[in-house]
Enzyme design. Structure first.
Site, PDB file in Angstrom:
ATOM      1  CB  THR A  54       5.214   6.768 -24.896  1.00 25.12           C
ATOM      2  OG1 THR A  54       5.660   7.465 -23.760  1.00 25.12           O
ATOM      3  CG2 THR A  54       6.232   5.709 -25.289  1.00 25.12           C
ATOM      4  N   GLY A  97       3.968   5.362 -16.496  1.00 26.95           N
ATOM      5  CA  GLY A  97       4.963   4.295 -16.497  1.00 26.95           C
ATOM      6  C   GLY A  97       5.128   3.574 -15.172  1.00 26.95           C
ATOM      7  CB  THR A 111       1.706   4.443 -24.177  1.00 27.87           C
ATOM      8  OG1 THR A 111       1.716   5.868 -24.023  1.00 27.87           O
ATOM      9  CG2 THR A 111       0.297   3.998 -24.531  1.00 27.87           C
ATOM     10  N   GLY A 112       1.499   5.427 -21.227  1.00 21.43           N
ATOM     11  CA  GLY A 112       0.716   5.867 -20.074  1.00 21.43           C
ATOM     12  C   GLY A 112       1.609   6.032 -18.857  1.00 21.43           C
ATOM     13  CB  SER A 141       4.526  12.713 -25.374  1.00 21.75           C
ATOM     14  OG  SER A 141       3.629  13.361 -24.516  1.00 21.75           O
ATOM     15  CB  THR A 199       8.624   8.441 -24.077  1.00 25.00           C
ATOM     16  OG1 THR A 199       7.635   9.320 -23.549  1.00 25.00           O
ATOM     17  CG2 THR A 199       9.478   7.928 -22.937  1.00 25.00           C
ATOM     18  NE  ARG A 219       8.215   9.074 -14.452  1.00 29.52           N
ATOM     19  CZ  ARG A 219       7.657   8.666 -15.573  1.00 29.52           C
ATOM     20  NH1 ARG A 219       8.166   9.022 -16.733  1.00 29.52           N
ATOM     21  NH2 ARG A 219       6.577   7.900 -15.563  1.00 29.52           N
ATOM     22  CB  VAL A 220      14.016   6.786 -15.473  1.00 27.07           C
ATOM     23  CG1 VAL A 220      13.960   5.712 -16.536  1.00 27.07           C
ATOM     24  CG2 VAL A 220      15.264   7.661 -15.663  1.00 27.07           C
ATOM     25  CG  ASP A 238       6.541   2.650 -19.099  1.00 26.77           C
ATOM     26  OD1 ASP A 238       6.637   3.897 -19.148  1.00 26.77           O
ATOM     27  OD2 ASP A 238       5.759   2.006 -19.831  1.00 26.77           O
TER      28      ASP A 238
HETATM   29  N1  ASP Z   1       5.100   5.708 -20.345  1.00 19.57           N
HETATM   30  C1  ASP Z   1       5.683   7.016 -20.367  1.00 19.57           C
HETATM   31  C2  ASP Z   1       6.347   7.296 -19.070  1.00 19.57           C
HETATM   32  O1  ASP Z   1       5.808   6.954 -18.030  1.00 19.57           O
HETATM   33  C3  ASP Z   1       4.695   8.096 -20.595  1.00 19.57           C
HETATM   34  C4  ASP Z   1       3.983   8.021 -21.895  1.00 19.57           C
HETATM   35  O2  ASP Z   1       3.495   6.973 -22.296  1.00 19.57           O
HETATM   36  O3  ASP Z   1       3.946   9.057 -22.549  1.00 19.57           O
HETATM   37  O4  ASP Z   1       7.383   7.922 -19.073  1.00 19.57           O
END
Ligand code: ASP
Length: 332
Positions: free
Chosen positions: A193, A247, A244-245, A86, A211, A221-222, A224
């Site tokens: 991330t 976004g 993280t998670g 990731s 990330t 796609r972008v 957070d």
């Molecule tokens: N926050 C990141 C995103 O949405 C994903 C991740 O935390 O791995 O791109």
């Protein structure tokens, strides 16, 4: 407005130094212009890979590097790790098979830099730092970010490792494009991330977030992570937060900025991250399908972590210990 020095002098004159919080009281025996904080330095970062990243960041501080050097070089470790799917090298690609990277960094002076939709550069965090240090801008994207990196000596590399390529091919065969990954069935596949925050012994704060984003995302796609205020925010008067998670949930609620503002208004880091997760619960109707995790630190070195679903962990380096901790979650 009463400044810090006047405040402390006033307290000392009134014989009331013992009533001050520890981090301020510790200045009583030292030069008031160089405060000494307790429990510092502290480095806190997301997920298992945070342990090694924290270690690297602390080494930078021990070797006399700045807090910005420390957060940047800490996250170099997962960026360069081909087994980490990731972040950076080895990151899962988008649905078309391209590894695209997002990263951001902020320093104690309030300066910020970020890159998004960047391809073929192993250390996007260092490109983000260069945007911060050497341009009048905050964010560069895609081709422009790549051009900037190459002009400044970064090397173009293929980041799609054979194993991530095979995984992507199989995934596309099995499911086609899955815009709504099922976090419960694949809890560790798509959301690793690294967000890393640090406070040095003088109370200076910095943060970095890097990330390859959501695995198998739509091209372009972008998330957070490169958005200042969403995936990362630092305010040297208050503290820092990173996320993280999924976004999109963090972007819709400007999560990291929210956490720092809540701390500014008197919340502890733990109370602040819990309220930011609650905001997502209240504002994002389909939030239950996704994982989100926040970590935060304040200027005094207190930390907090909270997530939506069980399964998020973070690494904390403080008082010469570097430990992995399971975060509390909103849903049990
Ligand atoms: N926050 C990141 C995103 O949405 C994903 C991740 O935390 O791995 O791109």
């Amino acid at each position: 407005m009463i400044n810090r020095r006047k405040f402390i002098e006033k307290f000392a004159a009134a014989g009331a130094l013992s009533m001050l919080p520890n981090f301020i009281r510790s200045q009583e025996t030292t030069n008031l212009s160089s405060p000494v904080y307790k429990n510092l330095p502290v480095i806190i970062s997301t997920w298992n890979h945070g342990i090694e990243a924290n270690e690297a960041a602390i080494q930078v501080l021990k070797n006399g590097g700045s807090i910005v050097d420390a957060v940047e070089q800490g996250v170099w470790i997962p960026e360069a790790d081909p087994k980490n799917v990731s972040v950076g090298l080895g990151g899962y690609p988008d649905r078309e098979g391209y590894v695209t990277l997002d990263a951001s960094i902020m320093g104690p002076d309030g300066n910020a830099g970020s890159v998004c939709f960047l391809e073929n550069i192993m250390h996007p965090i260092s490109v983000a730092r260069l945007v911060m240090d050497s341009t009048p801008h905050v964010m560069l994207s895609g081709e422009g970010a790549l051009q900037f990196a190459l002009e400044n000596g970064f090397k173009k590399e293929n980041l799609l490792t054979p194993s991530s390529k095979t995984f992507w091919k199989n995934k596309m065969k099995e499911t086609g494009y899955d815009p709504q990954p099922n976090w419960e069935n694949e809890p560790n596949s798509y959301h690793d991330t690294i967000g890393l925050l640090g406070v040095d012994t003088s109370g200076n704060i910095a943060g970095a977030c890097t990330t390859s984003g959501l695995g198998f995302k739509m091209r372009g796609r972008v998330g957070d992570s490169p958005i200042i205020g969403a995936g990362l925010f630092v305010d040297n008067e208050v503290g820092a937060a990173t996320a993280t998670g999924m976004g999109e949930l963090v972007m819709k609620t400007v999560g990291s900025f929210l956490v720092v503002e809540l701390m500014r208004n008197g919340k502890t880091p733990q109370q602040a991250v819990e309220e930011a997760v609650l905001r997502i619960v209240k504002k994002v109707p389909d939030h239950k399908k996704y994982q989100i995790g926040f970590i935060a630190v304040n200027k005094q070195g207190e930390t907090g972590a909270y997530c939506l679903l069980p399964g998020f962990n973070y690494a904390l380096h403080q008082e010469n210990q570097n430990i992995l901790i399971d975060s509390k979650s909103y849903y049990k």
